[in-house]
Design an enzyme around this catalytic site. Structure first.
Site, PDB file in Angstrom:
ATOM      1  N   ASP B  60       0.861  -1.178   0.000  1.00  0.00           N
ATOM      2  CA  ASP B  60       0.000   0.000   0.000  1.00  0.00           C
ATOM      3  C   ASP B  60       0.900   1.231   0.000  1.00  0.00           C
ATOM      4  O   ASP B  60       2.131   1.115  -0.012  1.00  0.00           O
ATOM      5  CB  ASP B  60      -0.985  -0.034   1.168  1.00  0.00           C
ATOM      6  N   ASP B 239      -7.703  -6.993   0.319  1.00  0.00           N
ATOM      7  CA  ASP B 239      -6.791  -7.266   1.425  1.00  0.00           C
ATOM      8  C   ASP B 239      -7.580  -7.106   2.692  1.00  0.00           C
ATOM      9  O   ASP B 239      -8.509  -6.292   2.760  1.00  0.00           O
ATOM     10  CB  ASP B 239      -5.609  -6.279   1.433  1.00  0.00           C
ATOM     11  N   CYS B 277     -12.052 -29.147   5.970  1.00  0.00           N
ATOM     12  CA  CYS B 277     -10.861 -28.340   5.686  1.00  0.00           C
ATOM     13  C   CYS B 277      -9.614 -29.212   5.760  1.00  0.00           C
ATOM     14  O   CYS B 277      -9.497 -30.085   6.617  1.00  0.00           O
ATOM     15  CB  CYS B 277     -10.780 -27.192   6.689  1.00  0.00           C
ATOM     16  N   CYS B 279      -6.443 -27.935   6.063  1.00  0.00           N
ATOM     17  CA  CYS B 279      -5.288 -27.203   6.599  1.00  0.00           C
ATOM     18  C   CYS B 279      -4.651 -28.018   7.724  1.00  0.00           C
ATOM     19  O   CYS B 279      -5.250 -28.936   8.277  1.00  0.00           O
ATOM     20  CB  CYS B 279      -5.684 -25.809   7.085  1.00  0.00           C
ATOM     21  N   CYS B 282      -6.706 -28.354  10.929  1.00  0.00           N
ATOM     22  CA  CYS B 282      -7.847 -29.271  10.886  1.00  0.00           C
ATOM     23  C   CYS B 282      -7.400 -30.723  10.732  1.00  0.00           C
ATOM     24  O   CYS B 282      -8.096 -31.634  11.179  1.00  0.00           O
ATOM     25  CB  CYS B 282      -8.804 -28.855   9.774  1.00  0.00           C
ATOM     26  N   HIS B 308      -5.626 -21.669   9.546  1.00  0.00           N
ATOM     27  CA  HIS B 308      -6.966 -22.118   9.147  1.00  0.00           C
ATOM     28  C   HIS B 308      -7.742 -20.992   8.472  1.00  0.00           C
ATOM     29  O   HIS B 308      -8.368 -21.194   7.425  1.00  0.00           O
ATOM     30  CB  HIS B 308      -7.743 -22.635  10.361  1.00  0.00           C
TER      31      HIS B 308
END
Lengths: 345, 345
Positions: B60, B239, B277, B279, B282, B308
């Protein structure tokens, strides 16, 4: 053993613990008893399953908290009364209860409940706590045989010898503890106020009285130089928070001694913490970036310094094992001591 | 884009950012300018090399800090005077300086300096900030062409359209900003006090005036439902700190809505955060364990909930891309909205 007090080696995932070279880790009975509770850990299948760690785990017994939380503790012959450091709730830990909790946790190695004391202490106090540790050790081992882990896996049990800073008492207690028929033996209550020379003399006389063919575990130590000196005296196993706690304070261990990553000298340094280290921190990141992350309070700094330090400790232990097998321990120890500089704790 | 304000997506390693499905991340010019300093980042080879992240990075411009740090800011036509939130030091950020810093950082996409304002604001104030954003956008783009990144890699530049909560002003500014010839366009200063209905109306009229064949980036948003609604209006890029910041506060995003891991209902729950999930959180850990870690203040809780949540956001974006390609976006959006429950921020 890196320390996972509350069921997590602070900052590391199970994969990272493994990759660091860790063979076994430690978790704390007292802390897990209070939170989340050993009944819940059992319900979740035991510590291994809860933490996602399939390697060995040793649990302490809560005996060290008699010393570290001494303001919140009252000793009786039957056990120790705690006021919880979390909410003030009263807990009563007997040798039997300590083993039941460790069975709930499902650790691979449980420790007997002992009575650790702070130094200095008079002869009567030293004898009293040492004898109580032996009696509690017997009671612990008796109860341990009747307990079952959540998975039914067999749990080993190590007994702890005390004796304060009296070499004769240490030798006597080690010899009497060795008769308990435990799976391994630990030296408790060292490095709690005595000189370093005294620590090594007490370790030496204790180890001489303990069986050579069973593990000898020096509890709660130490710095890298301590590990070298203790291995020279026949110690096999250690636990210590230094690599993890000091990482969070910005200290990285290196073969040249400890490095404080906050120091301005690292601000523009593109080199890794230790060019010879193969941990993820050293493979990926510069001292300059790690210093920036630490000063900015970023979790990644704590993670990476922790991973590096645990890797450093495990590499040191591995190198010592290999040097012993090669008959080159003294040469390794001299070289390590010659290079390693500075107060490291 | 997950947010890596200080050059690190809080709690995650570069490997984890990649595995979460992240294609591009955001870093903050204002924060990196103050610490560690853009000259140091350039010296270390740029942000990618410093962070160990080889995917795209968007920086930014510092314009949002005009709003978020408004107590520490004075606007002049030439630029914006900041008093550092770290040590009170005075900094003066011009459009030219914002681009020079972003070139030092070596991001793949730089943003023009804009003047973001808090709502409510009167018509004159809205016009003033919007016109200044356009003038600063022109100056930014002109300077960007003269700047070089540390590696010599080409840097794209996106321009930001403002216009407060006036749809006519937003449409006008978007159309005029689109003539700047930037590589992409962003809507700045939304979700800063206006109603959700107003946010979407302002997004809609802005997007209608921006080129369809260039990226449209809605800055600083949003919740999962926001992302679905904004994609429906043609937004390509976002974002947001929600997946990372809320993770550290114990909130896990799931297809059924947000879950507060501190809640007692999770205390003995052996299920993962989201059974669907994949990830690392999980696959490895129960809600009961993650709740314990969070309550005990363990870093692993923050790491795992962050991983996650970023995975959840990236999976949502990927699913929307695929649904759009399959011509099934509306069906997906309806199903998602139908299942997702609760205030999610």
């Amino acid at each position: 053993m890196p320390v996972g007090t509350a069921g997590s080696v602070k900052g590391l995932s199970p994969d990272e613990i493994r990759v660091s070279g860790t063979q076994i880790l430690l978790a704390n009975t007292y802390h897990l008893m209070l939170r989340p509770g050993s009944d819940l850990v059992r319900e979740l299948g035991g510590l291994h399953r809860m933490m996602g760690w399939d390697g060995p785990i040793l649990t302490d017994s809560g005996g060290y908290q008699i010393l570290s939380l001494r303001e919140r503790v009252r000793i009786e012959e039957d056990g120790v009364a705690f006021r919880s450091h979390l909410d003030g709730a009263r807990e009563f830990l007997t040798p039997e209860r300590a083993m039941e909790i460790q069975a709930d946790l499902g650790s691979d190695i449980a420790m007997t409940l002992d009575h650790a004391v702070l130094l200095p202490i008079d002869a009567a106090g030293a004898r009293d706590a040492a004898e109580r540790s032996l009696r509690w050790g017997e009671r612990s081992l008796r109860r341990a045989r009747a307990c079952a882990t959540p998975t039914g896996a067999r749990q080993l049990c190590f007994a702890i010898a005390q004796g304060a800073d009296d070499p004769a008492l240490r030798a006597e207690m080690a010899a009497r503890t060795a008769k308990l028929g435990a799976d391994g033996y630990a030296l408790g209550g060292l490095s709690v106020g005595e000189s370093k020379e005294a620590t090594w003399e007490l370790t030496r006389v204790s180890n001489e009285a303990l069986p050579e063919d069973q593990p000898r575990y020096l509890m709660g130590m130490g710095t890298p130089l301590d590990l070298v000196d203790a291995v020279a005296l026949g110690v096999d196993l250690f636990d210590c928070v230094l690599p993890t706690r000091n990482a969070r304070n910005g200290m990285a261990f290196t073969p040249d001694g400890p490095m404080n990553i906050r120091n301005a000298v690292h601000a523009r340094d593109p080199r890794p913490l230790d060019p010879a280290c193969a941990c993820a921190a050293c493979l990926q990141f510069s001292r300059a970036y790690l210093r920036h992350l630490h000063i900015a309070g970023e979790m990644l700094a704590h993670r990476m310094l922790t991973l590096h330090n645990v890797t450093f400790y495990q590499t040191l232990m591995k190198t010592m094992r290999e040097a012993i097998e090669a008959g080159a321990f003294e040469r390794f120890a001299d070289a390590f001591r010659g290079r390693y500089r500075g107060a490291d704790a």
